[in-house]
Design a protein around this motif. Structure first.
Motif, PDB file in Angstrom:
ATOM      1  N   PRO A 119      27.484  41.265 -19.041  1.00 15.69           N
ATOM      2  CA  PRO A 119      27.635  42.179 -18.321  1.00 15.69           C
ATOM      3  C   PRO A 119      29.099  43.158 -18.798  1.00 15.69           C
ATOM      4  CG  PRO A 119      27.892  40.779 -17.323  1.00 15.69           C
ATOM      5  CD  PRO A 119      27.834  39.940 -18.134  1.00 15.69           C
ATOM      6  N   SER A 120      28.934  44.127 -18.883  1.00 17.52           N
ATOM      7  CA  SER A 120      29.981  45.283 -19.671  1.00 17.52           C
ATOM      8  C   SER A 120      31.091  45.466 -18.510  1.00 17.52           C
ATOM      9  CB  SER A 120      29.265  46.917 -20.002  1.00 17.52           C
ATOM     10  OG  SER A 120      30.545  47.280 -20.441  1.00 17.52           O
ATOM     11  N   ILE A 121      32.125  44.851 -19.122  1.00 20.56           N
ATOM     12  CA  ILE A 121      33.053  45.434 -17.710  1.00 20.56           C
ATOM     13  C   ILE A 121      34.728  46.064 -18.498  1.00 20.56           C
ATOM     14  CG2 ILE A 121      33.432  43.034 -17.525  1.00 20.56           C
ATOM     15  CD1 ILE A 121      35.487  42.332 -19.140  1.00 20.56           C
ATOM     16  N   GLU A 122      33.934  47.114 -19.041  1.00 19.52           N
ATOM     17  CA  GLU A 122      34.828  48.835 -19.218  1.00 19.52           C
ATOM     18  C   GLU A 122      33.830  50.115 -18.857  1.00 19.52           C
ATOM     19  OE1 GLU A 122      36.855  48.274 -21.698  1.00 19.52           O
ATOM     20  OE2 GLU A 122      36.639  46.186 -22.457  1.00 19.52           O
ATOM     21  N   GLY A 123      34.943  50.319 -18.411  1.00 17.21           N
ATOM     22  CA  GLY A 123      34.720  51.462 -17.484  1.00 17.21           C
ATOM     23  C   GLY A 123      34.965  51.422 -16.153  1.00 17.21           C
ATOM     24  N   LEU A 124      35.362  50.622 -15.469  1.00 19.96           N
ATOM     25  CA  LEU A 124      35.348  49.947 -14.278  1.00 19.96           C
ATOM     26  C   LEU A 124      36.147  51.052 -13.373  1.00 19.96           C
ATOM     27  CD1 LEU A 124      35.037  45.917 -13.336  1.00 19.96           C
ATOM     28  CD2 LEU A 124      33.604  47.533 -12.970  1.00 19.96           C
ATOM     29  N   LYS A 125      36.299  51.754 -12.273  1.00 16.34           N
ATOM     30  CA  LYS A 125      36.704  52.300 -11.752  1.00 16.34           C
ATOM     31  C   LYS A 125      37.540  52.151 -10.125  1.00 16.34           C
ATOM     32  CE  LYS A 125      37.131  56.590 -14.534  1.00 16.34           C
ATOM     33  NZ  LYS A 125      38.216  56.501 -15.103  1.00 16.34           N
ATOM     34  N   LEU A 126      38.304  51.553  -9.904  1.00 19.67           N
ATOM     35  CA  LEU A 126      38.686  51.108  -8.260  1.00 19.67           C
ATOM     36  C   LEU A 126      40.083  52.093  -7.850  1.00 19.67           C
ATOM     37  CD1 LEU A 126      38.286  47.352  -8.708  1.00 19.67           C
ATOM     38  CD2 LEU A 126      36.892  48.722  -7.601  1.00 19.67           C
ATOM     39  N   GLU A 127      39.579  51.896  -6.755  1.00 23.17           N
ATOM     40  CA  GLU A 127      40.853  52.782  -5.402  1.00 23.17           C
ATOM     41  C   GLU A 127      41.633  51.620  -4.593  1.00 23.17           C
ATOM     42  OE1 GLU A 127      41.807  56.801  -3.341  1.00 23.17           O
ATOM     43  OE2 GLU A 127      40.032  55.787  -2.420  1.00 23.17           O
ATOM     44  N   ARG A 128      43.308  51.587  -4.966  1.00 23.56           N
ATOM     45  CA  ARG A 128      43.527  50.373  -4.422  1.00 23.56           C
ATOM     46  C   ARG A 128      44.495  51.281  -2.408  1.00 23.56           C
ATOM     47  NH1 ARG A 128      46.125  46.968  -7.807  1.00 23.56           N
ATOM     48  NH2 ARG A 128      47.807  49.141  -8.274  1.00 23.56           N
ATOM     49  N   LEU A 129      43.593  50.691  -1.876  1.00 26.17           N
ATOM     50  CA  LEU A 129      44.165  51.588  -0.630  1.00 26.17           C
ATOM     51  C   LEU A 129      44.970  50.192   0.148  1.00 26.17           C
ATOM     52  CD1 LEU A 129      41.649  52.441   1.361  1.00 26.17           C
ATOM     53  CD2 LEU A 129      42.580  53.835  -0.150  1.00 26.17           C
ATOM     54  N   THR A 130      46.654  50.991   0.344  1.00 19.67           N
ATOM     55  CA  THR A 130      47.700  50.205   0.830  1.00 19.67           C
ATOM     56  C   THR A 130      47.933  50.853   1.893  1.00 19.67           C
ATOM     57  OG1 THR A 130      48.942  51.556  -0.482  1.00 19.67           O
ATOM     58  CG2 THR A 130      47.972  49.657  -1.885  1.00 19.67           C
ATOM     59  N   ILE A 131      48.644  50.151   2.914  1.00 18.38           N
ATOM     60  CA  ILE A 131      49.314  50.576   3.735  1.00 18.38           C
ATOM     61  C   ILE A 131      50.813  50.537   4.243  1.00 18.38           C
ATOM     62  CG2 ILE A 131      49.328  50.279   6.554  1.00 18.38           C
ATOM     63  CD1 ILE A 131      46.498  48.691   6.137  1.00 18.38           C
ATOM     64  N   ALA A 132      52.093  51.397   4.581  1.00 14.67           N
ATOM     65  CA  ALA A 132      52.742  50.468   4.816  1.00 14.67           C
ATOM     66  C   ALA A 132      53.407  50.519   5.553  1.00 14.67           C
ATOM     67  CB  ALA A 132      53.739  52.178   4.558  1.00 14.67           C
ATOM     68  N   THR A 133      54.539  49.294   5.059  1.00 17.90           N
ATOM     69  CA  THR A 133      55.138  48.501   6.205  1.00 17.90           C
ATOM     70  C   THR A 133      56.402  48.688   7.064  1.00 17.90           C
ATOM     71  OG1 THR A 133      53.745  46.493   5.139  1.00 17.90           O
ATOM     72  CG2 THR A 133      55.378  46.014   7.485  1.00 17.90           C
ATOM     73  N   ASP A 134      55.702  49.837   8.063  1.00 16.24           N
ATOM     74  CA  ASP A 134      57.616  50.431   8.959  1.00 16.24           C
ATOM     75  C   ASP A 134      57.933  49.267  10.003  1.00 16.24           C
ATOM     76  OD1 ASP A 134      55.312  50.918  10.679  1.00 16.24           O
ATOM     77  OD2 ASP A 134      55.930  52.964  10.059  1.00 16.24           O
TER      78      ASP A 134
END
Length: 524
Positions: A119-134
């Motif tokens: 399997p090719s593991i090149e070109g993987l693009k992901l978005e990391r959604l984060t939540i601020a803890t106030d």
């Protein structure tokens, strides 16, 4: 031993093995020589019993054992000669009509793992959604925790019970004038409006005072867990022992100290860490789903039907258990049956992704080390009684398949973490509601304020589809929310509703490497 390949179709293979009578007899001769020194028989000195007598006494058992050993060796030889990678343990069948002293014809049937292009593991693009803890989120968490620790204090003697108050009662229940098991109790604390008791019970406590005696008329729900009480009209004669009101909880240093902490700041620190762990878990769940979606979209190959069937059976059994807990079991099972093929598609996806992740891990030397494995075994052993834990540890040590199944979830997580490191990841801060909605969304879109999507053209569905998309969600898991029953007063409690969740995405399945054939004892 003669081997002939009789089937090579897709991932299915079949072989015919002929084990000659001479081979079997040679193994028996070797066994006789091995055991002769230990055989004891009247009239003979130790180790001097003739071989023909040993054969006469133990020949049948020795021949059966010799044949089984020859079969095991034959299967191993087939796997090695044809460079096979069995998906499951090969099936072995001894031809009908076999008799001792004759050649044995064995059929070995198995499914092999597919040949997966690296399997090719090149070109993987992901978005990391984060939540601020106030601070607001931390205080909200503390307030929620404080509400769960609600304290009650005695009310004035003339106080009439109202919603939110706690009433301490003795009670005696009956159906048709006859008392029933579990229907009598003393000093039961009932919080009016909590919804813990059967419908109508708590409502009729509104307005009672200390010392009041009253008869409550209620009807048990149709889904009540006690069969004899389902749908039955009942009376509960009660005596009010005390009325209590909720005490105000002040969230300050004293509250923190009541929990064994030094200060409110320490409590805030602990709660913040807990919230951040929850947020990190949500972030990882979303990223993992998107990663697996990319892998699934980029790879399509046949998977062993037996692995799919095993996976589907596991899913189906779990779903049927859920359906059996529904009020209308027949309707729930009928609805489930409509989605059978969709859940089979989920099984195919899970098996394919499991094989794909295994291939990626092997190609990139991802491993579960011995220390990690020992920790897994010890954690799993804690689920058993103390006297059974050592037997469980020994079982895992001796059974390669069981060890692989225990190791699989951690192995998958390590492969996923490896892929996260290789992926091009962009970060974006969102609210918790937006992230949770994105995880639940059938299409994996991130909706909500600041999500970056133009929703002007979106059509609002009339009702969210109940079925899970095979490419988007793991099968529904039973939450195993047992129907609550109080220790002393089961009759007054209502049946707790079952909670269902859809979570995760792919089963951590790793093909078994064990290829030993089932024993095929000769007919006598």
């Amino acid at each position: 031993m003669k081997t002939v390949e009789t089937l090579n179709e897709g991932l299915k293979r079949e072989y015919s093995l002929t084990i000659t009578a001479a081979e079997i007899e040679a193994r028996v001769d070797d066994e006789v020589k091995a055991v002769a020194p230990q055989v004891r028989m009247p009239g003979f000195r130790p180790g001097k019993v003739p071989a023909n007598l040993i054969r006469k006494m133990h020949g049948e058992a020795m021949s059966a054992d010799a044949l089984n050993k020859a079969i095991d060796q034959g299967v191993r030889d087939v796997v090695a000669e044809y460079k096979l990678r069995p998906a499951v343990q090969p099936g072995v069948t001894l031809a009908d009509g076999y008799e001792r002293g004759k050649d044995a014809v064995i059929t070995v049937a198995l499914e092999v793992l597919p040949q997966i292009e690296t399997p090719s593991i090149e070109g993987l693009k992901l978005e990391r959604l984060t939540i601020a803890t106030d601070d607001a989120a931390v205080m909200a968490k503390i307030e929620e925790f404080a509400s769960q620790m609600k304290r009650f204090e005695d009310a004035p003697k003339t106080k009439k019970a109202a919603a939110g108050d706690q009433v301490i009662i003795d009670f005696a229940g009956s159906v048709g004038g006859v008392a029933f098991d579990g229907g009598t109790g003393e000093d039961m604390a009932v919080e009016i409006g909590s919804g813990q008791l059967i419908p109508g019970f708590e409502d009729q406590l509104v307005g009672v005072k200390l010392g009041d005696e009253k008869v409550l008329n209620v009807t048990f729900p149709d889904d009540y867990p006690v069969e004899d009480l389902k749908g039955q009209a009942a009376e509960f004669a009660i005596t009010v022992k005390a009325i209590k009101v909720a005490a105000e909880t002040v969230i300050d240093d004293e509250f923190a100290k009541s929990l064994g902490l030094d200060s409110l700041d320490k409590l805030k620190e602990i709660m913040k860490d807990q919230i951040e762990q929850e947020h990190n878990g949500l972030t990882r769940t979303f990223m993992k789903r998107k990663l697996l979606d990319q892998l699934a979209d980029a790879h399509d190959f046949d998977v062993p039907p037996s692995m799919v069937e095993a996976e589907f059976n596991q899913i189906w059994a779990q779903l049927q258990q859920e359906a059996a807990r529904e009020a209308d079991v027949e309707a729930a099972q009928a609805d489930l049956e409509k989605d059978r093929e969709e859940y089979r598609s989920i099984a195919v996806r899970r098996v394919r992704l499991g094989l794909l992740l295994s291939e990626i891990g092997q190609a990139n030397d991802v491993q579960v080390n011995q220390q990690e494995m020992q920790r897994l075994v010890m954690q799993a052993a804690q689920q058993y009684r103390p006297e059974d834990r050592q037997r469980f540890v020994e079982y895992i040590q001796q059974d390669a398949l069981a060890a692989a199944q225990l190791r699989a979830p951690l192995y998958e997580d390590k492969v996923v973490d490896f892929l996260f490191e290789k992926a091009d990841i962009t970060d974006r801060e969102v609210t918790r509601d937006v992230l949770e909605a994105a995880i639940e969304d059938e299409d994996g879109h991130v909706h909500g304020p600041g999500c970056g999507h133009d929703h002007s053209h979106d059509e609002k569905p009339a009702k969210k589809a109940a079925a899970k998309k095979p490419a988007a969600k793991k099968e529904a898991k039973a939450d195993d929310a047992a129907e609550e029953a109080p220790a002393k007063k089961p009759a007054a409690k209502k049946a707790a509703a079952k909670k269902d969740e859809a979570e995760g995405d792919v089963a951590e399945k790793k093909p078994a490497k064990k290829s030993a054939a089932k024993k095929a004892a000769p007919k006598e």
